[in-house]
Design an enzyme around this catalytic site. Structure first.
Site, PDB file in Angstrom:
ATOM      1  N   ARG A 241       0.893  -1.266   0.046  1.00 22.30           N
ATOM      2  CA  ARG A 241       0.018   0.000   0.046  1.00 22.30           C
ATOM      3  C   ARG A 241       0.854   1.103  -0.085  1.00 22.30           C
ATOM      4  O   ARG A 241       1.681   1.364   0.639  1.00 22.30           O
ATOM      5  CB  ARG A 241      -0.976   0.064   1.202  1.00 22.30           C
ATOM      6  CG  ARG A 241      -2.100  -0.908   1.224  1.00 22.30           C
ATOM      7  CD  ARG A 241      -3.327  -0.305   0.265  1.00 22.30           C
ATOM      8  NE  ARG A 241      -4.517  -1.277  -0.076  1.00 22.30           N
ATOM      9  CZ  ARG A 241      -4.429  -2.251  -0.822  1.00 22.30           C
ATOM     10  NH1 ARG A 241      -3.539  -2.692  -1.620  1.00 22.30           N
ATOM     11  NH2 ARG A 241      -5.642  -2.972  -0.640  1.00 22.30           N
ATOM     12  N   GLU A 270      -3.966   7.414  -4.611  1.00 25.85           N
ATOM     13  CA  GLU A 270      -4.418   6.769  -5.933  1.00 25.85           C
ATOM     14  C   GLU A 270      -5.643   7.269  -6.389  1.00 25.85           C
ATOM     15  O   GLU A 270      -6.487   7.456  -5.582  1.00 25.85           O
ATOM     16  CB  GLU A 270      -4.347   5.235  -5.821  1.00 25.85           C
ATOM     17  CG  GLU A 270      -3.014   4.579  -5.509  1.00 25.85           C
ATOM     18  CD  GLU A 270      -3.301   2.894  -5.302  1.00 25.85           C
ATOM     19  OE1 GLU A 270      -4.012   2.348  -5.975  1.00 25.85           O
ATOM     20  OE2 GLU A 270      -2.220   2.412  -4.872  1.00 25.85           O
ATOM     21  N   HIS A 288      -1.253  -0.073  -9.736  1.00 27.11           N
ATOM     22  CA  HIS A 288      -1.822  -1.121  -9.054  1.00 27.11           C
ATOM     23  C   HIS A 288      -1.998  -2.187  -9.627  1.00 27.11           C
ATOM     24  O   HIS A 288      -3.580  -2.537  -9.868  1.00 27.11           O
ATOM     25  CB  HIS A 288      -2.947  -0.650  -8.199  1.00 27.11           C
ATOM     26  CG  HIS A 288      -3.182  -1.177  -6.933  1.00 27.11           C
ATOM     27  ND1 HIS A 288      -3.945  -0.306  -5.673  1.00 27.11           N
ATOM     28  CD2 HIS A 288      -3.226  -2.325  -6.640  1.00 27.11           C
ATOM     29  CE1 HIS A 288      -4.112  -0.977  -5.034  1.00 27.11           C
ATOM     30  NE2 HIS A 288      -3.755  -2.334  -5.099  1.00 27.11           N
TER      31      HIS A 288
HETATM   32  C1  DGY Z   1      -5.889  -6.320  -2.690  1.00 26.29           C
HETATM   33  O1  DGY Z   1      -6.512  -7.183  -3.040  1.00 26.29           O
HETATM   34  O2  DGY Z   1      -5.673  -5.634  -1.540  1.00 26.29           O
HETATM   35  C2  DGY Z   1      -5.551  -5.301  -3.780  1.00 26.29           C
HETATM   36  O3  DGY Z   1      -4.532  -4.504  -3.637  1.00 26.29           O
HETATM   37  C3  DGY Z   1      -6.802  -4.758  -4.538  1.00 26.29           C
HETATM   38  O4  DGY Z   1      -7.426  -4.332  -3.665  1.00 26.29           O
END
Ligand code: DGY
Length: 325
Positions: A241, A270, A288
């Site tokens: 993240r 994001e 992402h």
């Molecule tokens: C997750 O599954 O956490 C991915 O980053 C997409 O949400």
């Protein structure tokens, strides 16, 4: 017989949506536009289940406005930092996620970034496309080898371990920092060295991979002071993240050369990306994509469906997230 109403905030892969239509009275988002708080609340009217994704802010403000009919939030994704779990628990709303099925895909992307940055892959690709390449020379666009280097994995959960396993195939030496030391068999398998002190580990690594969840404790875990501990040849990769790194502090250090390079799949705000990062050649940026495979997204959808069905059957869903409240 009426089916339970399920609200899905974003478009999901077609087979998942079809199955959800068969099983539930599903309110789908055909336009795939980001829903406002008001839209989400109004769509939830009379519904039992909300299926959000990482792009929805399921904070206490929203949770407190959800109609009483909502009994479950079945997240499409493994990370739940966008959901206020305590606020959901206060309202007796069950929260689930989709762990396990995106581990390999996320680990693969992590390795792709760990290779792409030191080998200057996207920089080279950009140059090749401009037509400005003048041909091979012995000193042209040299990068750094990863074989034999030291990788510090921050967060040795499922994904961290999958990254470490892949990295071993490149003869990369595994080091890790985790809240708890992993089982000795896992350490032995990965030939991994545990560092209780993250600061000490950072100062000794050539490569760093972030694989921990974002929580209040890990927000800006890599702040300016910690980034300053890295060696100047170090490369940092983040597929977890964005908020775990102070993005502005990272951009400054990448620009000045205090850190050699970065491979990023996630960002603090994001879809915005710090403008400096976009300009720098020593940064590989992905939008992402960690779990973005057809196989992974179908498996995530299946998990969502199983969690909902189990809950509606009156049993504990397999991927229920427990809170201490
Ligand atoms: C997750 O599954 O956490 C991915 O980053 C997409 O949400």
């Amino acid at each position: 017989m009426s089916k339970p109403i399920v609200v899905v905030t974003r478009r999901l892969p077609a087979p998942v949506e079809t199955r959800m239509m068969e099983l539930f009275d599903s309110r789908l988002n055909a336009d795939d536009t980001q829903l406002s708080v008001e839209q989400m609340i109004s769509l939830c009217d009379g519904a039992e289940i909300l299926v959000p994704t990482v792009t929805d802010k399921i904070n206490s403000e929203l949770i407190n406005q959800l109609p009483d009919s909502i009994k479950m939030i079945a997240n499409f994704g493994v990370g739940v930092d966008h959901i206020d779990l305590d606020a959901a628990a206060h309202r007796d709303i069950v929260v689930t996620n989709t762990p396990g099925v995106l581990t390999d895909d996320t680990a693969d992307l992590t390795i792709a970034l760990l290779l792409a940055v030191p080998r200057r892959l996207t920089e080279g690709s950009r140059l090749a496309r401009t037509g400005a390449w003048e041909g091979w020379t012995p000193t042209f666009m040299m990068g750094h080898r990863v074989t034999g280097k030291r990788l510090g994995v921050i967060g040795m959960g499922r994904i961290g371990q999958a990254v470490a396993k892949r990295a071993r195939a490149f003869d990369i030496q595994i080091h890790y920092h985790n809240r708890r030391r992993v089982h000795e068999d896992i350490e032995a398998d990965l030939e991994a060295t545990y560092w209780k002190s993250l600061d000490q580990m950072l100062a000794h690594m050539d490569l760093v991979s972030i694989n921990c969840p974002q929580t209040p404790e890990t927000h800006h875990l890599l702040n300016a002071q910690r980034l300053d501990l890295l060696q100047s040849h170090a490369v940092i990769v983040n597929t977890a993240r964005g908020g775990i790194i102070d993005e502005a502090a990272l951009a400054e250090r990448l620009e000045s050369g205090a850190i050699a390079g970065a491979g990023l799949d996630v960002y603090e705000n994001e879809p915005e990306i710090h403008p400096k990062l976009i300009e720098l050649d020593n940064v590989v940026l992905a939008p992402h994509l960690g779990s973005a495979t057809h196989e992974g997204r179908l498996a995530m959808g299946k998990k969502v469906v199983i969690n909902i069905q189990t809950f509606l059957d009156g049993r504990t869903p397999p991927d229920r997230i427990l809170t201490t409240i």
